[in-house]
Design a protein around this motif. Structure first.
Motif, short mmCIF file in Angstrom:
data_model
loop_
_atom_site.label_atom_id
_atom_site.label_comp_id
_atom_site.label_asym_id
_atom_site.label_seq_id
_atom_site.Cartn_x
_atom_site.Cartn_y
_atom_site.Cartn_z
N ARG A 1 0.83 -1.21 0.00
CA ARG A 1 0.00 0.00 0.00
C ARG A 1 0.86 1.26 0.00
NH1 ARG A 1 -5.32 -0.83 1.61
NH2 ARG A 1 -6.01 -2.82 0.72
N ALA A 2 1.98 1.22 0.73
CA ALA A 2 2.86 2.39 0.78
C ALA A 2 3.45 2.68 -0.60
CB ALA A 2 3.98 2.16 1.79
N ALA A 3 3.87 1.62 -1.31
CA ALA A 3 4.41 1.81 -2.65
C ALA A 3 3.35 2.35 -3.60
CB ALA A 3 4.97 0.49 -3.18
N GLN A 4 2.11 1.88 -3.46
CA GLN A 4 1.03 2.39 -4.29
C GLN A 4 0.79 3.87 -4.06
OE1 GLN A 4 -2.48 0.03 -3.76
NE2 GLN A 4 -1.57 -1.83 -4.60
N ARG A 5 0.83 4.29 -2.79
CA ARG A 5 0.63 5.71 -2.49
C ARG A 5 1.74 6.56 -3.07
NH1 ARG A 5 -1.13 3.69 2.63
NH2 ARG A 5 0.96 4.04 3.48
N TRP A 6 2.99 6.10 -2.97
CA TRP A 6 4.11 6.86 -3.50
C TRP A 6 4.04 6.96 -5.02
CZ3 TRP A 6 7.29 10.10 -1.27
CH2 TRP A 6 7.53 10.00 0.10
N ILE A 7 3.73 5.86 -5.67
CA ILE A 7 3.65 5.88 -7.14
C ILE A 7 2.50 6.76 -7.60
CG2 ILE A 7 3.24 4.45 -9.18
CD1 ILE A 7 4.64 2.16 -7.72
N ARG A 8 1.36 6.67 -6.91
CA ARG A 8 0.22 7.52 -7.27
C ARG A 8 0.58 9.00 -7.09
NH1 ARG A 8 -3.02 5.12 -4.45
NH2 ARG A 8 -4.04 3.81 -6.01
N THR A 9 1.32 9.30 -6.04
CA THR A 9 1.75 10.69 -5.82
C THR A 9 2.67 11.16 -6.92
OG1 THR A 9 1.56 10.37 -3.42
CG2 THR A 9 2.87 12.24 -4.19
N LEU A 10 3.59 10.29 -7.36
CA LEU A 10 4.51 10.67 -8.44
C LEU A 10 3.77 10.95 -9.73
CD1 LEU A 10 7.48 8.18 -7.86
CD2 LEU A 10 7.42 10.63 -7.40
N PHE A 11 2.68 10.24 -9.98
CA PHE A 11 1.91 10.47 -11.19
C PHE A 11 1.10 11.77 -11.11
CE2 PHE A 11 2.55 5.99 -12.35
CZ PHE A 11 2.70 6.11 -13.72
N ILE A 12 0.66 12.14 -9.90
CA ILE A 12 -0.24 13.28 -9.76
C ILE A 12 0.51 14.58 -9.49
CG2 ILE A 12 -2.18 14.19 -8.39
CD1 ILE A 12 -3.11 11.38 -7.95
N VAL A 13 1.70 14.50 -8.90
CA VAL A 13 2.46 15.70 -8.54
C VAL A 13 2.68 16.66 -9.71
CG1 VAL A 13 4.84 16.39 -8.01
CG2 VAL A 13 3.59 14.98 -6.42
N LEU B 1 -0.28 13.77 -18.62
CA LEU B 1 -0.20 12.47 -17.96
C LEU B 1 -1.00 12.40 -16.65
CD1 LEU B 1 1.01 9.62 -17.81
CD2 LEU B 1 3.02 10.63 -16.70
N PRO B 2 -0.91 13.37 -15.74
CA PRO B 2 -1.66 13.25 -14.49
C PRO B 2 -3.17 13.16 -14.69
CG PRO B 2 0.01 14.95 -14.31
CD PRO B 2 -0.07 14.58 -15.75
N TYR B 3 -3.70 13.92 -15.64
CA TYR B 3 -5.15 13.90 -15.87
C TYR B 3 -5.60 12.55 -16.41
CZ TYR B 3 -4.43 18.94 -15.48
OH TYR B 3 -4.07 20.18 -15.04
N VAL B 4 -4.83 12.00 -17.35
CA VAL B 4 -5.17 10.69 -17.89
C VAL B 4 -5.07 9.63 -16.80
CG1 VAL B 4 -4.55 8.96 -19.62
CG2 VAL B 4 -4.38 11.38 -20.18
N PHE B 5 -4.05 9.74 -15.96
CA PHE B 5 -3.87 8.77 -14.88
C PHE B 5 -5.04 8.78 -13.92
CE2 PHE B 5 -2.37 7.80 -10.59
CZ PHE B 5 -1.88 6.52 -10.77
N VAL B 6 -5.51 9.96 -13.55
CA VAL B 6 -6.63 10.06 -12.61
C VAL B 6 -7.90 9.46 -13.20
CG1 VAL B 6 -8.15 11.68 -11.43
CG2 VAL B 6 -5.68 12.03 -11.36
N ILE B 7 -8.18 9.76 -14.47
CA ILE B 7 -9.40 9.25 -15.10
C ILE B 7 -9.35 7.74 -15.26
CG2 ILE B 7 -10.77 9.29 -17.22
CD1 ILE B 7 -10.04 12.22 -17.53
N VAL B 8 -8.22 7.22 -15.74
CA VAL B 8 -8.10 5.77 -15.93
C VAL B 8 -8.08 5.05 -14.59
CG1 VAL B 8 -6.67 3.93 -16.91
CG2 VAL B 8 -6.95 6.07 -18.15
N SER B 9 -7.50 5.66 -13.55
CA SER B 9 -7.51 5.04 -12.23
C SER B 9 -8.94 4.88 -11.71
CB SER B 9 -6.70 5.89 -11.24
OG SER B 9 -5.34 5.92 -11.60
N GLY B 10 -9.79 5.87 -12.01
CA GLY B 10 -11.19 5.72 -11.64
C GLY B 10 -11.85 4.55 -12.34
#
Length: 201
Positions: A12-24, A63-72
């Protein structure tokens, strides 16, 4: 692919860090991308005088916008589908190609449309990264507005605004339709799972 890969991670920690790197990157101004890519383009010969630096800048910006939409969309996929496919002998490339990507196609298209709207009117990257003699439509409109006002500029601005409104209206419709289809499929699957044996409709 990054959004799909996050669902396969166990930490879970790795998922949070990777998600942050995509959204930052959303928090970074376009000028930061422009200066960094301009320096990279001046140092790397294959990027010097090429439109590829602008393409890379647009990709980083969207990239961040596409990542957020596809993650949903990934969050809406039934988690039981992947283990069921593995039980039937399907390997992960087949699961990705036949199950996950078709389910995510509306979200991928919505992300692509939203990314187009985000990068289409980007002028800062175009000013820094385009080679001499090449102009994007927003940059050409900006130059025309600084010189003299013309009916062509008004028409182009209207078309750009209408295009953005249409795209932003289509994205929720596509996602809503995909959600309804996914819900209907889950309902049919649950009905089939609890239906007594020997009962034929």
């Amino acid at each position: 692919m990054g959004a799909i890969g996050l669902t396969r991670g166990r930490s879970r920690a790795a998922q949070r860090w990777i998600r942050t790197l995509f959204i930052v990157p959303i928090a970074l101004p376009p000028i930061a991308y422009a200066v960094g890519l301009y320096g990279a383009g001046s140092e790397l010969s294959f990027l010097r005088g090429s439109v590829l630096t602008l393409v890379l800048g647009h990709a980083l910006l969207a990239l961040p916008y596409v990542f957020v939409i596809v993650s949903g969309g990934v969050a809406r996929i039934d988690p039981a589908l992947r283990p069921a496919a593995w039980t039937l002998g399907a390997r992960w490339p087949l699961v990705l190609w036949k199950i996950e990507l078709p389910a995510l196609l509306p979200y991928i298209l919505s992300g692509a449309l939203f990314a187009f709207v985000v990068v289409f009117d980007e002028v800062v990257l175009a000013v820094f990264l385009l080679p001499p003699g090449v102009q994007t439509l927003p940059l050409k409109m900006l130059n025309a507005a600084s010189e003299a006002f013309s009916p062509e500029l008004t028409a182009a601005s209207t078309l750009v605004s209408v295009l953005a409104i249409v795209v932003l209206a289509v994205v929720p419709l596509v996602i809503g339709r995909a959600s309804r289809r996914s819900g209907a499929r889950r309902g049919r699957a649950r009905t089939a799972a609890v239906r007594p044996e020997g009962v034929i409709e």
